[in-house]
Design a protein around this motif. Sequence first.
Motif, PDB file in Angstrom:
ATOM      1  N   THR A   1       0.839  -1.205   0.000  1.00  0.00           N
ATOM      2  CA  THR A   1       0.000   0.000   0.000  1.00  0.00           C
ATOM      3  C   THR A   1       0.874   1.255   0.000  1.00  0.00           C
TER       4      THR A   1
ATOM      5  N   ALA B   1       2.486   1.614  -3.277  1.00  0.00           N
ATOM      6  CA  ALA B   1       1.504   1.966  -4.314  1.00  0.00           C
ATOM      7  C   ALA B   1       1.203   3.459  -4.286  1.00  0.00           C
ATOM      8  N   VAL B   2       0.991   3.992  -3.059  1.00  0.00           N
ATOM      9  CA  VAL B   2       0.704   5.424  -2.952  1.00  0.00           C
ATOM     10  C   VAL B   2       1.885   6.225  -3.488  1.00  0.00           C
TER      11      VAL B   2
ATOM     12  N   SER C   1       2.130   5.928  -7.228  1.00  0.00           N
ATOM     13  CA  SER C   1       1.030   6.622  -7.918  1.00  0.00           C
ATOM     14  C   SER C   1       1.351   8.096  -8.031  1.00  0.00           C
ATOM     15  N   ILE C   2       1.855   8.679  -6.914  1.00  0.00           N
ATOM     16  CA  ILE C   2       2.171  10.105  -6.965  1.00  0.00           C
ATOM     17  C   ILE C   2       3.208  10.364  -8.052  1.00  0.00           C
ATOM     18  N   TRP C   3       4.238   9.505  -8.094  1.00  0.00           N
ATOM     19  CA  TRP C   3       5.280   9.688  -9.106  1.00  0.00           C
ATOM     20  C   TRP C   3       4.749   9.461 -10.520  1.00  0.00           C
ATOM     21  N   ALA C   4       3.805   8.510 -10.648  1.00  0.00           N
ATOM     22  CA  ALA C   4       3.223   8.242 -11.973  1.00  0.00           C
ATOM     23  C   ALA C   4       2.505   9.487 -12.483  1.00  0.00           C
ATOM     24  N   VAL C   5       1.775  10.151 -11.567  1.00  0.00           N
ATOM     25  CA  VAL C   5       1.061  11.378 -11.963  1.00  0.00           C
ATOM     26  C   VAL C   5       2.077  12.432 -12.416  1.00  0.00           C
TER      27      VAL C   5
ATOM     28  N   SER D   1       3.315  11.578 -15.803  1.00  0.00           N
ATOM     29  CA  SER D   1       2.342  11.779 -16.875  1.00  0.00           C
ATOM     30  C   SER D   1       2.135  13.263 -17.174  1.00  0.00           C
TER      31      SER D   1
ATOM     32  N   THR E   1       5.113  13.641  -1.711  1.00  0.00           N
ATOM     33  CA  THR E   1       5.722  12.335  -1.447  1.00  0.00           C
ATOM     34  C   THR E   1       6.573  12.408  -0.186  1.00  0.00           C
TER      35      THR E   1
END
Lengths: 203, 104
Positions: free
Chosen positions: A108, A111-112, A115-119, A122, A185
């Motif tokens: 978890t 994942a969080v 996800s922040i880095w993925a945003v 992108s 983050t």
Amino acid sequence: MNKAEFLKELKNKISDMPYSEVEKTLSFYAESIDDRIEDGMGEDEAVFCLGDIDAIAKEIRVDLPITTLIGKKVKQSRDRASNKTLWIVLAICGIPFWLPIAAAFTVTVLAVYFSIWAVIISIYAVVFAFAFAAIGSVLAGIICMFTAGFYQGALFIGASLCLAGLFIMTVRPMFWLCKKMVRLTGTFFKWVKSLFVSKEVKA
Amino acid sequence: MDIQLKRGLIEICVLKVLTSGDSYGYQLIKDISPHIEISESTLYPILKRLESADMLSVYSSEHAGRLRKYYRITDSGKDRILEFIKEWQEVMKVYQFIKEEKYE
């Protein structure tokens, strides 16, 4: 409390930290006590001025890497259990329970974090896509002017101007947003870390 | 004062004191304490953080028969002060806006 007692107690409280860290910390506080004495204070007074020893130990611990903190937490709860054999048996028998929980927690958190880095990635991708598309359209426009005709070429160049405009408009807010997200983050990681720092002493 | 805000301010105070020359732990506390409440337990992690962020460098020098650690500001430390001043001009604008109202 005199200097030797203070340093001994502080050493006990942070003994689970890496050796070099303990040495550095003790020498910092020893130096400060010596400087205060040199400044005319009594030894006990100098030690008293440093403040609460638990608060000192906690401040140092907050800055430690998370792996050390988790290791310490595990050691603490193991020490608290009076019967070591019982603790080991429980730990082994409990694998079906605590292993999935620990794994879920780790996943978890990761994942969080991802996800922040993925945003962030992108957002970068979108903004730079505007820039690349603008460059591509200019090239396409120039080629079209010679092959397909003036109007088709002009259409491409017009499109590239729009794309360049979009890039210029979005590039600054993007940097701002990404900076905020990188900070997020950091805050998230600090929060996860705080779960492993005891709350006995007020900051 | 909010603890994070206080830490941030002390960080800059440390850098500011070091712009007028190298200094050591206790002297830093003496120089900063007239402006903001500070103790060794607050200063130590801040010095460590500033060192790992490369905003100051550390060296030991002998004093009265013992070694004393001195701190020296780096170029990125000086840049951080300028950045802080720039940031806080915006904060001061907000402060003025908040202060306009009479809270009785």
